[in-house]
Design a protein around this motif. Structure first.
Motif, PDB file in Angstrom:
ATOM      1  N   GLU A 140       0.678  -1.299   0.052  1.00  0.00           N
ATOM      2  CA  GLU A 140       0.054  -0.114   0.115  1.00  0.00           C
ATOM      3  C   GLU A 140       0.757   1.219  -0.123  1.00  0.00           C
ATOM      4  N   LEU A 141       2.038   0.924   0.247  1.00  0.00           N
ATOM      5  CA  LEU A 141       2.888   2.170   0.438  1.00  0.00           C
ATOM      6  C   LEU A 141       3.574   2.834  -0.995  1.00  0.00           C
ATOM      7  N   ASP A 142       3.374   4.117  -1.231  1.00  0.00           N
ATOM      8  CA  ASP A 142       3.974   4.601  -2.291  1.00  0.00           C
ATOM      9  C   ASP A 142       4.518   5.743  -2.176  1.00  0.00           C
ATOM     10  N   GLU A 143       4.444   6.388  -0.912  1.00  0.00           N
ATOM     11  CA  GLU A 143       5.184   7.673  -0.705  1.00  0.00           C
ATOM     12  C   GLU A 143       6.553   7.438   0.064  1.00  0.00           C
ATOM     13  N   PRO A 144       7.518   8.569  -0.310  1.00  0.00           N
ATOM     14  CA  PRO A 144       8.700   8.082   0.180  1.00  0.00           C
ATOM     15  C   PRO A 144       8.673   8.245   1.975  1.00  0.00           C
ATOM     16  N   SER A 165       9.673   5.087   6.782  1.00  0.00           N
ATOM     17  CA  SER A 165       9.286   4.762   8.189  1.00  0.00           C
ATOM     18  C   SER A 165       9.207   3.292   8.185  1.00  0.00           C
ATOM     19  N   LEU A 166       8.736   2.678   7.551  1.00  0.00           N
ATOM     20  CA  LEU A 166       8.468   1.239   7.610  1.00  0.00           C
ATOM     21  C   LEU A 166       9.941   0.248   7.328  1.00  0.00           C
ATOM     22  N   TYR A 170      15.604   9.783  -2.560  1.00  0.00           N
ATOM     23  CA  TYR A 170      16.956   9.964  -2.030  1.00  0.00           C
ATOM     24  C   TYR A 170      16.705   9.278  -0.555  1.00  0.00           C
ATOM     25  N   GLN A 171      15.501   9.779   0.117  1.00  0.00           N
ATOM     26  CA  GLN A 171      15.551   9.232   1.579  1.00  0.00           C
ATOM     27  C   GLN A 171      15.177   8.050   1.518  1.00  0.00           C
TER      28      GLN A 171
END
Length: 739
Positions: free
Chosen positions: A459-463, A468-469, A499-500
């Motif tokens: 579900e994660l698509d944001e940097p 965080s995960l 980058y992050q």
């Protein structure tokens, strides 16, 4: 587009009517002139293009002499219209303004006090140099006028005159007359006098910041003046009360008794219907309560401040937002101010987003064990709203509540798990970010939620959510059976990630290797090879080389660095420094308290514009820029862990800028007159190598450092890391010669 020419004879018709023998025609013509000016001004205010302005309005500045002839009339309305025209067009016809002086002087002696005040007000608003000298005598008479309306108008006129010509005000003794008028029997005269003296004081202190009492323009509030202000406070109009309250806020109380007296006299202003008066009274209380030593009185004052603040929240949204910004500031100083008023800050369905966000911040500040259940229930409702930004802020507020109230952390985590189960993308991602902060606050406490978080990886698509995960997986890698598989997903897409995410993946994989060296050697070698060979980010490459060196030379040191104990995070009680908070509390009800910034950061000093505030530091900024570039050329390679000392005899810091070539480019750059600063910098530093500054550049230090890293993984049987490409470019081909 064709521009329509103005109708022929329009100004001529107005001129004929202005000189008509009939009073009604003259008055109607003046109204048309004013209406034409209003249309033109509105066009300019809306930034319309020139053809639109010309088509919709008429330039009536040429009618100045004709309008001027209509000044001498007994019709008060007509006189006001003429004076309004003069105030707007005096700057365009400065040589003709002198023709109106006789009428002004005559009107200042008119039996009607409205006419006298109108003449004084208009002369003060003209701002024409030629008329200033003629203003002194009428102003002297107006300050001593029998009618209080004329006196209060004249008081403000002194402040306007001081802005134009300060020495004239001092020479004619207007300041002494203003100080005497503080004892006036009429409270409105006192209020306007205080407002005028305050404006003059601000203007004088901005030009010469010292608070010396020798300057006659400095408004020093004494105990005698204090009593007069307190007497006049309850009888003034709302804006007069604001002026008096601002003056009371500047007063330095002699002892705690005087502070208590001021607070007791100001408290009734909390009941005023005007929000500005209420906030100004809050400012006075917050300043003088510092000197109150009686705890019972302090608690009583704090208790009385709550109802008026709550009342301000029933105002229109714009006023609500101003009130909320000031309440936020007050709560940072007095957290118990609204401890029992949590529910009044619950968001309404029709509140604008900017109001909702401020309410969320205040609700988190007011959260306690007694009201946390109601708060969490409200925040959970907000998380199902349609406004994505508001939903994210609400979920973040749940995390802040968990961090600030330890006893409620488990309930907050349960709410977050319920939100994650909704499978709404932006809700899940924000909840993952919040869970990371909770893990940092309470390490090894809520490990049972990690499988749920990992199950939502797709579900994660944001940097930020990915980062965080990844941090959670790396931090608890020894307790996650498939941590290497989860991190392998991010390693496979390492080049495509932001980058992050790359930095966090790199650190998490190294943590995994330090905790599970047998099963993760392959993934750590893969991510280090990818980061050093294929990654475009110099920060990621540098971190990969540092990790590689640590792992190859001393795994124990790597554990001490990468797995070092980190203190739990906490939410600061204030968003500004204590000193700045005290300063902002003295600026309540002003823009400074709304922006939460000192006034000097967004307002110029005195007559100086905002752009001029930074003008004095331009040269020093340029010098700092040169110093930074020189320091960069002298810096050693960050990857060189040897003990080689810097070359002796090389100038450093600000002194290094003194050996720059004395070229016109350097002079232009330092003086701020450079047409192309980048070209000037290149020409300044292009010849550095010939001056002995090339030996200490990073390019000279990279080769021996990289060759010393020929086999960093020899300690645990891994392949050797690739050497970094040599930097062989000539200084002339490299921008500023830095690389």
């Amino acid at each position: 587009m064709c521009i329509r020419a103005p109708r022929k004879g329009e100004n001529y018709e107005l001129s004929v009517d202005l000189n008509s023998e009939y009073r009604d025609k003259r008055k109607d013509a003046i109204k048309r002139v004013i209406a034409s000016y209003d249309r033109r001004q509105r066009c300019c205010d809306f930034s319309l293009d020139l053809p639109t302005v010309l088509n919709t309005s008429l330039d009536v500045s040429g009618l100045f002499p004709d309008v001027l002839k209509n000044m001498q009339t007994d019709d008060l309305e007509q006189k006001k219209l003429v004076y309004l025209y003069l105030m707007n067009y005096a700057k365009t016809q400065p040589e003709l303004v002198i023709l109106a002086v006789n009428t002004f002087v005559k009107d200042s002696e008119d039996p009607n006090p409205l006419v006298r005040a109108l003449a004084i007000r208009t002369m003060g608003c003209l701002r024409a140099e030629k008329i200033i000298d003629y203003l002194c005598d009428p102003l002297q008479r107006a300050l001593r006028d029998d009618n209080p309306y004329v006196r209060k108008t004249a008081a403000l006129c002194v402040a306007k005159l001081y802005d134009l010509k300060p020495e004239l005000v001092i020479e004619n003794g207007f300041l002494d007359q203003l100080r005497d008028m503080i004892s006036d029997s009429n409270p409105m005269v006192v209020a306007n006098t205080v407002a005028a003296l305050t404006d003059i004081h601000i203007s004088a202190t901005s030009n010469q910041p010292s608070d010396s009492t020798s300057d006659p323009a400095i408004f020093v509030i004494t105990s005698a003046i204090l009593n007069k202000l307190l007497i006049a406070l309850n009888e003034c109009s709302e804006w007069g009360r604001v002026a008096v309250l601002n003056a009371l806020a500047r007063y330095d109380a002699q002892d705690d008794k005087e502070s208590e007296h001021i607070c007791e006299r100001v408290v009734p202003q909390f009941q005023h219907v005007n929000g500005s008066v209420v906030l100004a009274a809050m400012k006075v209380i917050m300043i003088h309560i510092r000197n109150v030593r009686r705890d019972d009185l302090v608690k009583q004052l704090i208790r009385k401040m709550a109802p008026p603040l709550v009342t301000l929240l029933s105002s229109p949204p714009e006023v609500q937002w101003v009130a909320l910004r000031n309440i936020n500031l007050l709560l940072q100083k007095r957290s118990d101010l609204l401890s029992n008023e949590m529910r009044v800050f619950f968001c309404k369905y029709n509140d604008p987003l900017y109001v909702k966000i401020e309410k969320l911040d205040i609700m988190v500040r007011l959260a306690s064990d007694s009201n946390v259940d109601a708060l969490l229930s409200e925040l959970k409702e907000y998380s199902s709203e349609v406004d994505v930004d508001f939903v994210r802020k609400s979920i973040k507020a749940i995390g802040q509540t968990a961090i600030s109230i330890e006893s409620a952390a488990e309930r907050c985590v349960n709410v977050l798990l319920e939100l994650i189960n909704t499978r709404v993308s932006y809700v899940v991602q924000e909840a993952v970010v919040v869970m990371k902060d909770i893990f940092r606050k309470y390490p090894s406490t809520y490990e049972g939620v990690i499988p749920t978080l990992c199950a939502n990886l797709e579900e994660l698509d944001e940097p930020e959510a990915k980062t965080s995960l990844i941090w959670i997986i790396g931090e608890y890698a020894d307790k996650i059976d498939n941590a290497d598989e989860l991190l392998g997903i991010f390693v496979d897409s390492f080049i495509e990630e932001s980058y992050q995410v790359q930095l966090q993946t790199l650190t998490a994989v190294v943590k995994l290797f330090l905790k599970k060296p047998d099963s993760s050697q392959g993934v750590v070698q893969r991510v280090l090879n990818t980061a050093t060979k294929d990654c475009d980010s110099p920060d990621v490459r540098d971190r990969a080389y540092i990790y590689w060196r640590l792992l190859s030379t001393d795994p124990g040191a790597a554990k001490a660095v990468v797995l070092a104990h980190r203190p739990p995070i906490s939410i600061p009680r204030t968003t500004v420094s204590p000193a700045l908070l005290e300063e902002l509390l003295g600026e309540i009800s002003s823009l400074a308290s709304v922006y939460h910034k000192p006034a000097q950061t967004f307002v110029g000093h005195g007559r100086v514009g905002a752009d001029s505030v930074h003008k004095g530091s331009e040269i020093s900024d340029a010098q700092k820029a040169l110093q930074t570039v020189v320091a960069g050329q002298q810096a050693e390679n960050l990857l060189d862990f040897g003990d080689d000392s810097a070359q002796d005899g090389q100038p450093s810091g600000l002194a290094a800028t003194q050996i720059l070539p004395s070229t016109p480019a350097a002079a232009n750059f330092l003086s701020g007159t450079s047409a192309n600063p980048l070209d000037d910098l290149v020409s300044i530093f292009g010849g550095m190598e010939t001056m002995g500054m090339g030996a200490g550049s990073p390019s000279a230090a990279l080769s021996p450092t990289m060759t010393s890293m020929s086999s960093p993984f020899e300690g645990f049987g891994g392949p050797a890391p690739p050497s970094q490409p040599a930097q062989n470019a000539q200084p002339q081909e490299d921008l500023l010669g830095l690389f």
